[in-house]
Write a protein that holds these residues in place. Sequence first.
Motif: not given
Ligand code: GLC
Length: 484
Positions: A19, A165, A214, A305-306, A378, A380-381
Amino acid sequence: MKILYAGSEVLPFSSSGGLADVMGSLPAALKKRDPSSEVCVISPLYSSIDRKYREKMKKTAEFNVRLSWRNQYCGIYSYELDGVTYYFVDNEYYFKRGSLYGDFDDGERFAYFCAAIMEFMAQSGYYPDILHANDWQTALSVIYLKMRHGSEKGFRDVKAVFSIHNILFQGQYDHAIAGDVFDLEPSWAPTVDQNGCINLMKGAVVCADNVVTVSPRYAEEIKTPEYGEGLDPIIRMYSCKLTGILNGIDYTYYDPKTDDSIFRNYTFRSIDRKTDNKTALQKELGLPVSAGTPMISVISRLTDQKGLDLLTDRAEELLCDDVQLVILGCGDSRYEEYFRWLSRKYPDKVAALIKYDKLMSKRIYAASDIFLMPSRFEPCGLSQMIASRYGAVPVVRETGGLYDSIKPYRFVDGKQVGNGFTFAAPDSGDMLYVLRQALGLYRDRDSFRALAVSIMKHDFSWHTSAALYAELYDKILSERHVSQ
Ligand code: GLC
């Protein structure tokens, strides 16, 4: 166009995950695209923010914020960076803490933050065209804007965008504290209620003019019970206002050509210098120095999650091969303990750095050959994109943003396509199989090098996605003008 982003963390000031990366790079990318726009970000003034930034902040306002029966001090500090104005909400009672989150009163802390955002607008007369709130910590700003101030002059023209997110964290609380802590009015209960609890994320989804998540794939996934974390019926109900836009990464901050935290700079043209980064890191971490041993890295929050259980399942099998495994991250103690144990058992093959360390992460990206991200979900990642930028070949599970950004390496009509290795099911056997494919390619030096060069050239900057956000904002504002 005036846009105000609200978020609970923002690089380079505060960060616990992706984030902060987005909050620290999307606003600047939009400003760069359209220099005539006014782009601001508001976030808490945590005591952990480095002095070098604190010293340059200017105090721009001071007022009191009402939150139910409370009447709290609020200072607003500002800082200019890359054409973006960053505002910080100062209140030591709420933000002078050991870490960003995890306190018993997080709900109250972020309710105060959201109330402060509203008060800041009212006091300064700064009404953006778009308030873009991010994740549950800022969900109440959207709820207050629409439910409390929706018909007030100034506020009523502000459109709200809410970004998800990670739908796992929704801000769920007992209704008993609705008025006392969140300053919610009884008549708003249906808006914020989900399955008998207050659900701040649900309230923001209902109230926002548009909801963004995202990546396009995650936008589809969260409509299903498998990924929706109980909010999928709401997401389906409001799917007409949902968009998925893939994040980008900051190409200046993550640039192996200029990055001064890595041992030796390089570009795709001088990719062989990556090996110097590998041997230097091996020395630093006490691993055997061996340029020809493939280095696999994992840089991640150590949580379910990962998909780290897939790795813990097969790590010892993987270590039968000539490989080195470098883990960086912290989180659930069972993973922290496991990787510490693994590094003690295989000191010549495994280095476990149980901490959150941005600079070290860049050294690891620069040193590694293969980057593993077996996420169960995920949104976005960003790590797979950063790894690509540093020429570490991603091995990922096909979910959310990983699915959207990494396509499997293969040959079509004699031409190489794809930018990594992927597996579909959250299955440790599949993960190991695909990792071994990547290791197999590593032994074919020329092909592996060609793949690493091609992924370094892949564009994961904000260029495309910032244009999609600009388009979305334009669309929202054009609707505003029609409805007026
Ligand atoms: C959160 C999500 C991740 C994403 C990030 C930014 O941490 O778990 O997948 O990339 O937000 O949007």
